[in-house]
Design a protein around this motif. Structure first.
Motif, mmCIF file in Angstrom:
data_model
loop_
_atom_site.group_PDB
_atom_site.id
_atom_site.type_symbol
_atom_site.label_atom_id
_atom_site.label_comp_id
_atom_site.label_asym_id
_atom_site.label_seq_id
_atom_site.Cartn_x
_atom_site.Cartn_y
_atom_site.Cartn_z
ATOM 1 N N LEU A 71 -20.433 -5.325 -0.085
ATOM 2 C CA LEU A 71 -20.199 -4.420 1.041
ATOM 3 C C LEU A 71 -18.721 -4.034 1.127
ATOM 4 C CD1 LEU A 71 -21.133 -3.008 3.670
ATOM 5 C CD2 LEU A 71 -20.775 -5.198 4.849
ATOM 6 N N GLY A 72 -18.478 -2.739 1.154
ATOM 7 C CA GLY A 72 -17.128 -2.229 1.338
ATOM 8 C C GLY A 72 -17.071 -1.331 2.555
ATOM 9 N N MET A 73 -15.971 -1.405 3.309
ATOM 10 C CA MET A 73 -15.792 -0.547 4.482
ATOM 11 C C MET A 73 -14.434 0.140 4.423
ATOM 12 S SD MET A 73 -17.470 -2.932 7.501
ATOM 13 C CE MET A 73 -16.907 -4.497 6.829
ATOM 14 N N ASP A 74 -14.417 1.374 4.851
ATOM 15 C CA ASP A 74 -13.206 2.198 4.831
ATOM 16 C C ASP A 74 -12.868 2.620 6.254
ATOM 17 O OD1 ASP A 74 -11.215 4.202 4.302
ATOM 18 O OD2 ASP A 74 -12.809 5.718 4.289
ATOM 19 N N PHE A 75 -11.687 2.228 6.733
ATOM 20 C CA PHE A 75 -11.237 2.609 8.070
ATOM 21 C C PHE A 75 -10.167 3.681 7.940
ATOM 22 C CE2 PHE A 75 -13.582 -1.102 8.968
ATOM 23 C CZ PHE A 75 -13.934 -1.039 10.313
ATOM 24 N N LEU A 138 -12.582 -4.502 2.805
ATOM 25 C CA LEU A 138 -12.380 -3.230 3.488
ATOM 26 C C LEU A 138 -10.955 -2.732 3.277
ATOM 27 C CD1 LEU A 138 -10.603 -3.737 6.319
ATOM 28 C CD2 LEU A 138 -12.770 -4.671 7.113
ATOM 29 N N ASP A 139 -10.759 -1.462 3.553
ATOM 30 C CA ASP A 139 -9.431 -0.861 3.460
ATOM 31 C C ASP A 139 -9.040 -0.260 4.804
ATOM 32 O OD1 ASP A 139 -9.829 2.238 3.596
ATOM 33 O OD2 ASP A 139 -11.348 1.590 2.172
ATOM 34 N N THR A 288 -9.737 -10.122 0.369
ATOM 35 C CA THR A 288 -8.612 -9.296 0.783
ATOM 36 C C THR A 288 -8.886 -7.829 0.466
ATOM 37 O OG1 THR A 288 -7.565 -9.852 -1.336
ATOM 38 C CG2 THR A 288 -6.790 -11.029 0.630
ATOM 39 N N GLY A 289 -8.263 -6.959 1.253
ATOM 40 C CA GLY A 289 -8.534 -5.536 1.121
ATOM 41 C C GLY A 289 -7.429 -4.776 0.421
ATOM 42 N N THR A 290 -7.259 -3.524 0.829
ATOM 43 C CA THR A 290 -6.252 -2.651 0.248
ATOM 44 C C THR A 290 -6.024 -1.494 1.208
ATOM 45 O OG1 THR A 290 -5.628 -1.411 -1.746
ATOM 46 C CG2 THR A 290 -7.922 -1.255 -1.055
ATOM 47 N N THR A 291 -5.279 -0.496 0.778
ATOM 48 C CA THR A 291 -5.093 0.700 1.597
ATOM 49 C C THR A 291 -6.202 1.692 1.301
ATOM 50 O OG1 THR A 291 -3.732 1.864 -0.042
ATOM 51 C CG2 THR A 291 -2.597 0.367 1.471
ATOM 52 N N ASP A 292 -6.396 2.638 2.194
ATOM 53 C CA ASP A 292 -7.472 3.606 1.999
ATOM 54 C C ASP A 292 -7.244 4.450 0.748
ATOM 55 O OD1 ASP A 292 -5.282 4.814 3.151
ATOM 56 O OD2 ASP A 292 -6.407 6.007 4.581
ATOM 57 N N SER A 293 -5.981 4.761 0.452
ATOM 58 C CA SER A 293 -5.706 5.597 -0.703
ATOM 59 C C SER A 293 -6.013 4.861 -2.004
ATOM 60 C CB SER A 293 -4.250 6.053 -0.694
ATOM 61 O OG SER A 293 -3.397 4.936 -0.750
ATOM 62 N N ILE A 294 -5.671 3.585 -2.071
ATOM 63 C CA ILE A 294 -5.973 2.801 -3.265
ATOM 64 C C ILE A 294 -7.477 2.661 -3.429
ATOM 65 C CG2 ILE A 294 -5.673 0.599 -4.427
ATOM 66 C CD1 ILE A 294 -3.064 1.973 -4.192
ATOM 67 N N ALA A 295 -8.184 2.429 -2.341
ATOM 68 C CA ALA A 295 -9.644 2.288 -2.401
ATOM 69 C C ALA A 295 -10.290 3.568 -2.903
ATOM 70 C CB ALA A 295 -10.196 1.922 -1.027
ATOM 71 N N ALA A 296 -9.788 4.711 -2.438
ATOM 72 C CA ALA A 296 -10.339 5.982 -2.899
ATOM 73 C C ALA A 296 -10.035 6.205 -4.366
ATOM 74 C CB ALA A 296 -9.774 7.128 -2.066
ATOM 75 N N GLU A 515 -15.908 8.366 -1.871
ATOM 76 C CA GLU A 515 -15.702 7.533 -0.698
ATOM 77 C C GLU A 515 -14.811 6.319 -0.967
ATOM 78 O OE1 GLU A 515 -16.520 8.481 2.133
ATOM 79 O OE2 GLU A 515 -17.878 10.102 1.643
ATOM 80 N N ALA A 516 -13.789 6.153 -0.131
ATOM 81 C CA ALA A 516 -12.948 4.965 -0.227
ATOM 82 C C ALA A 516 -13.770 3.701 0.025
ATOM 83 C CB ALA A 516 -11.791 5.054 0.763
#
Length: 529
Positions: A71-75, A138-139, A288-296, A515-516
């Motif tokens: 499961l991944g989530m993007d905020f 998540l990011d 641990t997550g990351t930033t939205d831009s890295i996730a995308a 999608e991020a």
């Protein structure tokens, strides 16, 4: 990027998921649900959930006992999404939520909105799939900062959003940091920390800094004080040395800094009360997550040498790697991701976002940092995502045109003709990249009588900014991009694509994954390897 996996294999794991199972196809069912309790929220939180199943010969194929999901989530800036994938990278469910407008005194209570949305997304995961979830990540938006109570985890002040600038702290930060360091920008996390430290009179003994993604993940695993080196970059963390530098540790506010791990590293198990409430498995872990831009960027997975990927998002972030996605109907973040892989010592991925803001990122073996232009580098295993973030993008379009107008007016634009209008489309004062000028004024005049000409001028001006960013990155040592792939809602505007193709002098086409949240799910998968 990540801890327990060999660095040389990380990119292949994230960018080359296992091939889909033979005979599987996707069947999607779209459900729209609004919970009764949401009626109390000023702006209803709307959910769109898409459940994907596999069918063979028109019969549903059930999961085997060994099947696990990630499961991944993007905020993002205006809402959040989730994506649920398997080891092959197949999406089994996805959905999104808008942030509810909770008010605290005279401003939005962003922390409560994010927290509410987090648990709403967990509830939106189909009940029969929750026991199969092996890991969660998540990011969040880069440099979105919270100062919290180190004992309770509760925010002690309103969050500092990703695009907020703290010019009052900039002189002090510049006096301690190396010249042109990433933190030498008013919108950096460190400037926000220093501004709070100098202006808040409360007792600072039991305080801690967390980024948006860190805090939301804490709500899931319960271990305060854990971050990742992508989010920690703008507070001064050195991802190359894998530590905070001495010049930062010698400051009195260093006590607030979180522990840093590689993105996609297992932190611990999902809290027991959450497992019980939502029906997740006992062995479900949080990473641990990351930033939205890295996730995308991870979601795009463009891997062929000399190619680039572009994704349309709501925020415009310009970096050596394009980042984000855009949903035209909501003008959510537009991200363009350029990925260029070279055999001559550079592996490059470039991304551009043309939603509310514009984002670019470049995957490279060379690290580039230059705060004069808003350029910085994120670590991605043994490579670097060099990039920056612009404030131009779809947010300006949203202020001037409705979605329906954009669609109809675009039909009358001749993309092969250059617009004579010279704009610098900004929603408010201040630019970050490719020009770092917090006092830059928006330039959207003169406005012609024709709305078609006006839209043409704005679209072309954003394309010129994108082109200027590529030139800057090349001048700083980046490899020249030779093709751009675009994903997200912005990719649907064929006239804009043609304009960008002409202005950039590059072939521009559509990418696949946008999608991020998908990139965050890949990090969750990585944490289980």
């Amino acid at each position: 990027m990540l801890g327990s996996i060999n660095h040389s294999s990380t990119l292949s794991i994230l960018l080359y998921p296992l091939s889909p199972k033979p005979g599987c196809c996707s069947s999607r069912k779209l459900n729209v649900r609004i919970h009764p309790w949401e009626k109390s929220v000023e702006k209803s939180v709307k959910l769109r959930t898409m459940v994907v199943g596999c069918k063979i010969e028109n019969q549903e194929m059930g999961f085997q006992a060994s099947e696990r999901l990630y499961l991944g989530m993007d905020f993002g800036t205006s809402g959040a999404r989730y994506a649920l994938i398997d080891k092959q990278g197949t999406i089994h469910a996805e959905g999104k939520r808008e942030y509810p407008n909770y008010m605290k005194e005279d401003s939005l209570d962003w922390a409560l909105s994010w927290k509410t949305t987090l648990f709403s997304l967990l509830e939106d995961v189909p009940v029969h799939l929750r026991p199969l979830v092996a890991s969660i990540s998540l990011d969040g938006t880069s440099a979105t900062t919270l100062i919290i109570d180190s004992k309770t985890g509760e925010p002690l002040a309103r969050p500092y959003l990703y695009n907020e600038s703290c010019p009052d702290a900039l002189p002090l930060v510049k006096s301690i940091a190396p010249i042109n360091h990433t933190v030498c920008s008013g919108s950096s996390t460190l400037c926000k920390l220093v501004s709070w430290w100098n202006n808040d009179d409360s007792d600072k003994k039991s305080t801690m800094l967390l980024h948006q993604a860190d805090w939301l993940l804490w709500l899931l695993h319960g271990q305060l004080g854990v971050s990742d080196y992508n989010n920690a970059l703008k507070v001064g963390y050195d991802p190359e040395a894998d530590s905070y530098p001495d010049w930062l540790l010698s400051q009195p506010y260093a006590q607030l800094l979180p522990m840093v791990k590689a993105p996609g590293t297992s932190i611990g198990h999902l809290k027991g009360d959450i497992r019980t409430q939502f029906g997740f498995s006992e062995d479900c872990i949080v990473c641990t997550g990351t930033t939205d831009s890295i996730a995308a960027f991870l979601a795009a997975r463009a891997t062929k040498p000399g190619k680039a990927v572009c994704i349309f998002f709501s925020d415009l972030h310009f970096s050596l790697c394009f980042i984000r996605k855009w949903e035209a109907s909501l003008f959510v973040v537009v991200i363009l991701i350029f990925i260029r892989l070279c055999h001559m010592g550079f592996i490059i991925a470039k991304v551009t976002s043309l939603g509310s803001t514009l984002a670019i990122k470049l995957l490279s073996t060379t690290r580039i940092e230059d705060a004069r232009y808003g350029v910085y580098s994120h670590r991605l295993d043994d490579k670097w995502l060099v990039g920056g973030a612009s404030n131009t993008g779809g947010a300006v379009l949203k202020e001037n045109f409705s979605d329906e107008q954009l669609e109809k007016l675009s039909e009358h634009i001749n993309p092969m003709e250059a617009s004579p209008l010279d704009y610098y489309p900004l929603k408010s004062v201040g630019e970050r990249f490719p020009v770092a000028n917090p006092k830059m004024e928006p330039r959207l005049h003169p406005r012609p009588e024709s709305d078609v000409e006006y839209l043409h001028g704005i679209l072309e001006s954003i394309a010129r900014i994108e082109a200027k960013a590529y030139m800057l990155l090349k001048d700083l040592g980046a490899t020249q991009v030779d093709e751009v792939f675009t994903a997200g809602g912005g990719a649907k505007n064929e006239k804009w694509t043609k304009i960008r193709e002409r202005v950039l002098g590059l072939p521009v086409s559509r990418a696949t994954q946008t999608e991020a949240a998908y990139g965050a799910a890949l990090l969750a998968l990585k944490g289980c390897q």
